[in-house]
Design a protein around this motif. Structure first.
Motif, PDB file in Angstrom:
ATOM      1  N   TYR A 110     -20.590  61.025 -60.963  1.00  0.00           N
ATOM      2  CA  TYR A 110     -19.269  60.880 -61.576  1.00  0.00           C
ATOM      3  C   TYR A 110     -18.147  61.073 -60.563  1.00  0.00           C
ATOM      4  O   TYR A 110     -17.131  60.394 -60.627  1.00  0.00           O
ATOM      5  CB  TYR A 110     -19.078  61.890 -62.707  1.00  0.00           C
ATOM      6  N   ASP A 111     -18.323  61.986 -59.642  1.00  0.00           N
ATOM      7  CA  ASP A 111     -17.239  62.269 -58.694  1.00  0.00           C
ATOM      8  C   ASP A 111     -17.074  61.171 -57.642  1.00  0.00           C
ATOM      9  O   ASP A 111     -16.175  61.242 -56.812  1.00  0.00           O
ATOM     10  CB  ASP A 111     -17.424  63.640 -58.031  1.00  0.00           C
ATOM     11  N   GLN A 112     -17.918  60.156 -57.693  1.00  0.00           N
ATOM     12  CA  GLN A 112     -17.772  59.011 -56.786  1.00  0.00           C
ATOM     13  C   GLN A 112     -17.394  57.734 -57.534  1.00  0.00           C
ATOM     14  O   GLN A 112     -17.475  56.647 -56.995  1.00  0.00           O
ATOM     15  CB  GLN A 112     -19.065  58.813 -55.987  1.00  0.00           C
ATOM     16  N   PHE A 113     -16.984  57.897 -58.799  1.00  0.00           N
ATOM     17  CA  PHE A 113     -16.459  56.766 -59.576  1.00  0.00           C
ATOM     18  C   PHE A 113     -14.992  56.576 -59.209  1.00  0.00           C
ATOM     19  O   PHE A 113     -14.237  57.538 -59.101  1.00  0.00           O
ATOM     20  CB  PHE A 113     -16.529  57.052 -61.077  1.00  0.00           C
ATOM     21  N   LEU A 114     -14.592  55.336 -59.042  1.00  0.00           N
ATOM     22  CA  LEU A 114     -13.189  54.977 -58.850  1.00  0.00           C
ATOM     23  C   LEU A 114     -12.837  53.944 -59.905  1.00  0.00           C
ATOM     24  O   LEU A 114     -13.706  53.244 -60.409  1.00  0.00           O
ATOM     25  CB  LEU A 114     -12.962  54.377 -57.456  1.00  0.00           C
ATOM     26  N   TRP A 115     -11.559  53.828 -60.221  1.00  0.00           N
ATOM     27  CA  TRP A 115     -11.123  52.797 -61.149  1.00  0.00           C
ATOM     28  C   TRP A 115     -10.519  51.651 -60.355  1.00  0.00           C
ATOM     29  O   TRP A 115      -9.636  51.872 -59.527  1.00  0.00           O
ATOM     30  CB  TRP A 115     -10.105  53.359 -62.134  1.00  0.00           C
ATOM     31  N   ASP A 116     -10.977  50.447 -60.597  1.00  0.00           N
ATOM     32  CA  ASP A 116     -10.434  49.276 -59.934  1.00  0.00           C
ATOM     33  C   ASP A 116      -9.358  48.685 -60.845  1.00  0.00           C
ATOM     34  O   ASP A 116      -9.677  48.127 -61.903  1.00  0.00           O
ATOM     35  CB  ASP A 116     -11.537  48.246 -59.676  1.00  0.00           C
ATOM     36  N   VAL A 172     -15.002  50.193 -63.515  1.00  0.00           N
ATOM     37  CA  VAL A 172     -15.457  51.301 -62.680  1.00  0.00           C
ATOM     38  C   VAL A 172     -16.067  50.738 -61.404  1.00  0.00           C
ATOM     39  O   VAL A 172     -16.811  49.769 -61.426  1.00  0.00           O
ATOM     40  CB  VAL A 172     -16.497  52.162 -63.436  1.00  0.00           C
ATOM     41  N   ASP A 173     -15.719  51.371 -60.302  1.00  0.00           N
ATOM     42  CA  ASP A 173     -16.278  51.039 -58.996  1.00  0.00           C
ATOM     43  C   ASP A 173     -17.016  52.299 -58.542  1.00  0.00           C
ATOM     44  O   ASP A 173     -16.391  53.328 -58.285  1.00  0.00           O
ATOM     45  CB  ASP A 173     -15.139  50.682 -58.038  1.00  0.00           C
ATOM     46  N   ALA A 174     -18.326  52.239 -58.500  1.00  0.00           N
ATOM     47  CA  ALA A 174     -19.134  53.428 -58.208  1.00  0.00           C
ATOM     48  C   ALA A 174     -19.819  53.312 -56.851  1.00  0.00           C
ATOM     49  O   ALA A 174     -20.086  52.207 -56.371  1.00  0.00           O
ATOM     50  CB  ALA A 174     -20.192  53.618 -59.293  1.00  0.00           C
ATOM     51  N   ALA A 175     -20.106  54.460 -56.261  1.00  0.00           N
ATOM     52  CA  ALA A 175     -20.877  54.489 -55.020  1.00  0.00           C
ATOM     53  C   ALA A 175     -22.356  54.389 -55.382  1.00  0.00           C
ATOM     54  O   ALA A 175     -22.843  55.158 -56.207  1.00  0.00           O
ATOM     55  CB  ALA A 175     -20.600  55.773 -54.257  1.00  0.00           C
ATOM     56  N   ARG A 201     -20.444  50.094 -52.479  1.00  0.00           N
ATOM     57  CA  ARG A 201     -19.637  50.145 -53.689  1.00  0.00           C
ATOM     58  C   ARG A 201     -20.216  49.140 -54.693  1.00  0.00           C
ATOM     59  O   ARG A 201     -20.654  48.053 -54.325  1.00  0.00           O
ATOM     60  CB  ARG A 201     -18.172  49.809 -53.400  1.00  0.00           C
TER      61      ARG A 201
END
Length: 186
Positions: free
Chosen positions: A64-70, A76-79, A90
Motif C-alpha cells: 500500500y505504501d508504494q501506491f501512487l495515484w495517476d 492506481v500506479d503501484a510498484a 511501475r
C-alpha cells in the motif's frame, strides 16, 4: 451452468471472468478456506497477477505504501517487484468498465470489505504479520513465492472444468495477459 453455456458456444477454454464469478459465489460457503485463503483474497490475488502480467508468487510483494495515484489516467500506479530479476517496475491499474469480475478496484474493494483486507490488528501476536502491515496480502508475505503460486494454481484448478484441470496453472494467468495484450493493442 456457466461452463456448459461456454462449451455450447464453441469456446474451448474458460474465461477468467467466469472463474472469478464462480469464486465470488463461494463467499457464503467458506468451508475449506483457511483464514488467509478466503475467496475474496484469492480473487484479488488472481486479478492482480493477471492485470500486472506478473509471475504468480509476485503478488505477495504488493504494498500500500508504494501506491501512487495517476491523475491523468485516474488509476492506481503501484510498484511491482520482480524477485527473479531483482527489479521493481511501475504497474498501472486502470478500471475495467466492461467487467467487474476482473476489475482491480472491485476485487480489492470486496477483499477489504468482505475478508477484512484492511484490518490489521495492532495487538496481533504474530511478529511476521506486524512486519507485513503495509503489504496488501500480509498473510502471503511469509510464504515462498512457489507456495503462493501453488495456492493460486489449486484455486484455478478447482474452478476449471474437469477437462481442463490437468493443464490449468497459475502461470496461465501471465500467458493469458500477454495474449490479451497482443490481441487488443489499443
Amino acid at each position: 451452468n456457466l461452463y456448459k453455456r461456454q462449451v455450447e458456444e464453441g469456446k474451448e477454454g474458460v474465461e477468467l471472468e467466469i472463474m472469478m464469478k464462480v469464486l465470488m459465489s463461494k463467499i457464503d460457503k467458506r468451508g475449506g478456506f483457511p483464514l488467509n485463503k478466503t475467496p475474496m483474497q484469492l480473487r484479488a490475488q488472481i486479478v492482480d497477477v493477471y492485470l500486472s502480467v506478473g509471475r504468480p508468487g509476485e503478488c505477495k510483494f504488493l504494498r500500500y505504501d508504494q501506491f501512487l495515484w495517476d491523475p491523468i489516467f485516474h488509476s492506481v500506479d503501484a510498484a511491482w517487484y520482480e524477485p527473479k530479476t531483482q527489479d521493481t517496475k511501475r504497474c498501472l491499474y486502470p478500471p475495467d468498465p466492461r467487467s467487474y469480475e476482473c476489475d482491480f478496484y472491485h476485487a480489492l474493494g470486496c477483499y477489504w470489505i468482505i475478508d477484512n483486507g484492511l484490518f490489521r490488528n495492532p495487538a496481533e501476536a504474530d511478529p511476521s504479520l506486524k512486519a507485513a502491515i503495509n503489504f496488501v496480502f500480509p498473510h502471503c508475505h511469509c510464504a515462498r513465492d512457489s507456495q503462493v503460486a501453488q495456492t493460486l494454481t489449486a484455486v484455478l484448478k478447482e474452478l476449471s472444468p474437469e477437462a481442463l484441470k490437468k493443464t490449468t496453472t497459475s502461470k496461465g494467468l501471465r500467458r493469458g495477459s500477454n495474449t490479451q495484450m497482443a490481441a487488443h493493442r489499443q
